[in-house]
Scaffold this active site. Structure first.
Site, PDB file in Angstrom:
ATOM      1  N   GLY A  15       0.782  -1.236   0.000  1.00 19.10           N
ATOM      2  CA  GLY A  15       0.000   0.000   0.000  1.00 19.10           C
ATOM      3  C   GLY A  15       0.811   1.281   0.000  1.00 19.10           C
ATOM      4  O   GLY A  15       0.362   2.291   0.541  1.00 19.10           O
ATOM      5  N   ASN A  17       1.362   3.096  -2.641  1.00 22.56           N
ATOM      6  CA  ASN A  17       0.562   4.024  -3.458  1.00 22.56           C
ATOM      7  C   ASN A  17      -0.603   4.569  -2.643  1.00 22.56           C
ATOM      8  O   ASN A  17      -0.901   5.764  -2.701  1.00 22.56           O
ATOM      9  CB  ASN A  17       0.043   3.326  -4.720  1.00 22.56           C
ATOM     10  CG  ASN A  17       1.069   3.351  -5.832  1.00 22.56           C
ATOM     11  OD1 ASN A  17       1.308   4.392  -6.441  1.00 22.56           O
ATOM     12  ND2 ASN A  17       1.704   2.217  -6.070  1.00 22.56           N
ATOM     13  N   ARG A 136      -6.055  -8.551  -8.352  1.00 21.79           N
ATOM     14  CA  ARG A 136      -7.160  -9.334  -8.913  1.00 21.79           C
ATOM     15  C   ARG A 136      -7.747  -8.565 -10.079  1.00 21.79           C
ATOM     16  O   ARG A 136      -7.789  -7.331 -10.036  1.00 21.79           O
ATOM     17  CB  ARG A 136      -8.279  -9.515  -7.886  1.00 21.79           C
ATOM     18  CG  ARG A 136      -7.847 -10.127  -6.591  1.00 21.79           C
ATOM     19  CD  ARG A 136      -7.928 -11.626  -6.653  1.00 21.79           C
ATOM     20  NE  ARG A 136      -7.536 -12.237  -5.383  1.00 21.79           N
ATOM     21  CZ  ARG A 136      -7.499 -13.538  -5.186  1.00 21.79           C
ATOM     22  NH1 ARG A 136      -7.835 -14.373  -6.159  1.00 21.79           N
ATOM     23  NH2 ARG A 136      -7.139 -14.034  -4.036  1.00 21.79           N
ATOM     24  N   LEU A 138     -10.968  -7.325 -11.889  1.00 18.01           N
ATOM     25  CA  LEU A 138     -12.407  -7.172 -11.666  1.00 18.01           C
ATOM     26  C   LEU A 138     -13.113  -7.617 -12.940  1.00 18.01           C
ATOM     27  O   LEU A 138     -12.653  -7.333 -14.050  1.00 18.01           O
ATOM     28  CB  LEU A 138     -12.737  -5.715 -11.337  1.00 18.01           C
ATOM     29  CG  LEU A 138     -12.206  -5.236  -9.978  1.00 18.01           C
ATOM     30  CD1 LEU A 138     -12.338  -3.726  -9.851  1.00 18.01           C
ATOM     31  CD2 LEU A 138     -12.925  -5.935  -8.819  1.00 18.01           C
ATOM     32  N   ASN A 157      -6.671   2.272 -12.259  1.00 17.09           N
ATOM     33  CA  ASN A 157      -5.643   1.313 -11.836  1.00 17.09           C
ATOM     34  C   ASN A 157      -4.274   1.919 -12.104  1.00 17.09           C
ATOM     35  O   ASN A 157      -4.119   2.729 -13.011  1.00 17.09           O
ATOM     36  CB  ASN A 157      -5.787   0.014 -12.643  1.00 17.09           C
ATOM     37  CG  ASN A 157      -4.755  -1.031 -12.247  1.00 17.09           C
ATOM     38  OD1 ASN A 157      -4.458  -1.200 -11.061  1.00 17.09           O
ATOM     39  ND2 ASN A 157      -4.197  -1.719 -13.226  1.00 17.09           N
ATOM     40  N   HIS A 159      -0.376   0.683 -13.056  1.00 15.99           N
ATOM     41  CA  HIS A 159       0.341  -0.498 -13.526  1.00 15.99           C
ATOM     42  C   HIS A 159       1.832  -0.173 -13.627  1.00 15.99           C
ATOM     43  O   HIS A 159       2.202   0.885 -14.140  1.00 15.99           O
ATOM     44  CB  HIS A 159      -0.201  -0.955 -14.879  1.00 15.99           C
ATOM     45  CG  HIS A 159       0.463  -2.201 -15.351  1.00 15.99           C
ATOM     46  ND1 HIS A 159       0.181  -3.435 -14.799  1.00 15.99           N
ATOM     47  CD2 HIS A 159       1.432  -2.406 -16.269  1.00 15.99           C
ATOM     48  CE1 HIS A 159       0.948  -4.341 -15.369  1.00 15.99           C
ATOM     49  NE2 HIS A 159       1.715  -3.750 -16.275  1.00 15.99           N
ATOM     50  N   ASP A 195      -5.318  -4.916 -17.804  1.00 15.74           N
ATOM     51  CA  ASP A 195      -4.492  -3.702 -17.922  1.00 15.74           C
ATOM     52  C   ASP A 195      -4.674  -3.038 -19.289  1.00 15.74           C
ATOM     53  O   ASP A 195      -3.716  -2.525 -19.874  1.00 15.74           O
ATOM     54  CB  ASP A 195      -3.001  -4.047 -17.712  1.00 15.74           C
ATOM     55  CG  ASP A 195      -2.756  -4.703 -16.361  1.00 15.74           C
ATOM     56  OD1 ASP A 195      -3.357  -4.263 -15.373  1.00 15.74           O
ATOM     57  OD2 ASP A 195      -1.971  -5.667 -16.295  1.00 15.74           O
ATOM     58  N   GLU A 224       5.343   6.390  -9.462  1.00 16.70           N
ATOM     59  CA  GLU A 224       3.933   6.035  -9.215  1.00 16.70           C
ATOM     60  C   GLU A 224       3.326   6.945  -8.153  1.00 16.70           C
ATOM     61  O   GLU A 224       2.182   7.390  -8.275  1.00 16.70           O
ATOM     62  CB  GLU A 224       3.825   4.581  -8.736  1.00 16.70           C
ATOM     63  CG  GLU A 224       4.158   3.549  -9.785  1.00 16.70           C
ATOM     64  CD  GLU A 224       3.896   2.116  -9.302  1.00 16.70           C
ATOM     65  OE1 GLU A 224       2.916   1.891  -8.572  1.00 16.70           O
ATOM     66  OE2 GLU A 224       4.695   1.225  -9.656  1.00 16.70           O
TER      67      GLU A 224
HETATM   68  C1  GAR Z   1       2.843  -1.163  -7.584  1.00 15.51           C
HETATM   69  O1  GAR Z   1       4.086  -1.197  -8.239  1.00 15.51           O
HETATM   70  C2  GAR Z   1       1.708  -1.203  -8.598  1.00 15.51           C
HETATM   71  O2  GAR Z   1       2.005  -0.526  -9.795  1.00 15.51           O
HETATM   72  C3  GAR Z   1       1.612  -2.684  -8.843  1.00 15.51           C
HETATM   73  O3  GAR Z   1       1.783  -3.282  -7.581  1.00 15.51           O
HETATM   74  C4  GAR Z   1       2.605  -2.446  -6.782  1.00 15.51           C
HETATM   75  C5  GAR Z   1       1.868  -2.168  -5.497  1.00 15.51           C
HETATM   76  O4  GAR Z   1       2.672  -1.487  -4.600  1.00 15.51           O
HETATM   77  N1  GAR Z   1       0.343  -3.049  -9.415  1.00 15.51           N
HETATM   78  C6  GAR Z   1       0.193  -4.061 -10.263  1.00 15.51           C
HETATM   79  O5  GAR Z   1       1.102  -4.775 -10.622  1.00 15.51           O
HETATM   80  C7  GAR Z   1      -1.226  -4.263 -10.760  1.00 15.51           C
HETATM   81  N2  GAR Z   1      -1.249  -5.210 -11.827  1.00 15.51           N
HETATM   82  P1  GAR Z   1       2.038  -0.795  -3.336  1.00 15.51           P
HETATM   83  O6  GAR Z   1       1.122  -1.843  -2.683  1.00 15.51           O
HETATM   84  O7  GAR Z   1       3.216  -0.484  -2.469  1.00 15.51           O
HETATM   85  O8  GAR Z   1       1.280   0.404  -3.774  1.00 15.51           O
END
Ligand code: GAR
Length: 268
Positions: A15, A17, A136, A138, A157, A159, A195, A224
């Site tokens: 988490g 982000n 996951r 949706l 989202n 990515h 995606d 990000e």
């Molecule tokens: C992030 O790098 C995000 O872009 C990626 O998971 C990580 C989560 O980090 N998301 C995906 O790969 C979605 N397909 P966080 O939990 O520290 O935010």
């Protein structure tokens, strides 16, 4: 001051982000507040972050329903508005070569889980749902019921790659292993594919020969944490407009692409 939007978040892990978005809300870089955090896994750090900031949270039990489907499918109760054929036609995650059983299992289990998820979410009346490391997909069942107006998507989202390159679960790893000279991250509205929805924003960074997978991830994550709040603020300002643009090529062929236009607030 503009009304603050209500933001719901779905996560699966650390988490960071989510943290960047909570911080941006608290420091008024986003005109919004995170009203709930849902996770498909119990005990993850992202849930602790929600707790620390006094944000409501819940865990959605994907695993239990998937196991029940495998062990005793007859004991599951399908949502009253479940329509297997309709969902099958819409889903864009599996091609025709995928075994029927696998697609049916996905569509059925997701509809059951997502019906419950929609109920939990409705209580918080979110304007925007953000997927922040939610691992996951949706399904159309959820997407159609959350996006009241298909022309005005409201599930975002992030990515860890420059889409459409390297969709899937390991964007930075795939970018690094391919030997790319540039990596990046993408924020997009989700659609029925993996995606694959319309792109709102992207940021990129150079990859040097002596970079490691860890250093690539660090560079990417730092971007990000900037990009996601920026895109959410554009949504809060009502400045995102998804349009289908049509072009006629010199040879007469017509091509179309879906673009998220960033408009002045008054234009929308
Ligand atoms: C992030 O790098 C995000 O872009 C990626 O998971 C990580 C989560 O980090 N998301 C995906 O790969 C979605 N397909 P966080 O939990 O520290 O935010």
């Amino acid at each position: 001051m503009a009304r603050k939007i209500r933001i719901g978040a779905l996560i699966s892990g650390s988490g960071t982000n989510l943290q960047a978005i909570i911080d941006a809300c608290e420091s008024n870089r986003i005109d919004g507040q995170v009203v709930f955090v849902g996770s498909d896994k119990a005990g993850v750090t992202g849930l602790e972050r929600a707790h620390r900031h006094g944000i409501a949270s819940f865990v959605s039990g994907y695993g239990a329903i998937i196991r029940q489907y495998q062990e005793a499918p007859g004991t599951l109760i399908l949502p009253a508005d479940f329509d297997l054929d309709e969902l099958w036609q819409k889903q864009n995650l599996f091609g025709p070569e995928t075994p029927r059983q696998k697609v049916e299992a996905f569509i059925t289990t997701r509809a059951i889980i997502e019906a419950e998820l929609l109920q939990k979410i409705a209580f918080f009346r979110p304007d925007l749902l953000i997927l922040a490391g939610f691992m996951r997909n949706l399904s159309p069942y959820f997407i159609d019921r959350f996006n009241n107006d298909p022309a005005d998507p409201r599930i975002m989202n992030i990515h860890p790659a420059l889409l459409p390159a390297f969709a899937g679960v390991d964007g930075y790893g795939d970018t690094f292993r391919y030997g790319c000279k540039i990596g990046g991250c993408t924020v997009h509205f989700i659609d029925y594919g993996e995606d694959s929805g319309p792109i709102i924003g992207q940021k990129s960074f150079p990859i040097a020969e002596d970079d490691t997978l860890d250093s690539v991830k660090q560079k990417g994550l730092a971007l990000e944490w900037q990009l996601y709040p920026e895109c959410i603020q554009l949504f809060a300002e009502n400045r995102l407009q998804t349009v289908l643009m049509t072009y006629t090529l010199d040879d007469g062929r017509v091509i179309q692409r879906r673009v998220v236009k960033i408009v002045q607030a008054a234009e929308k």
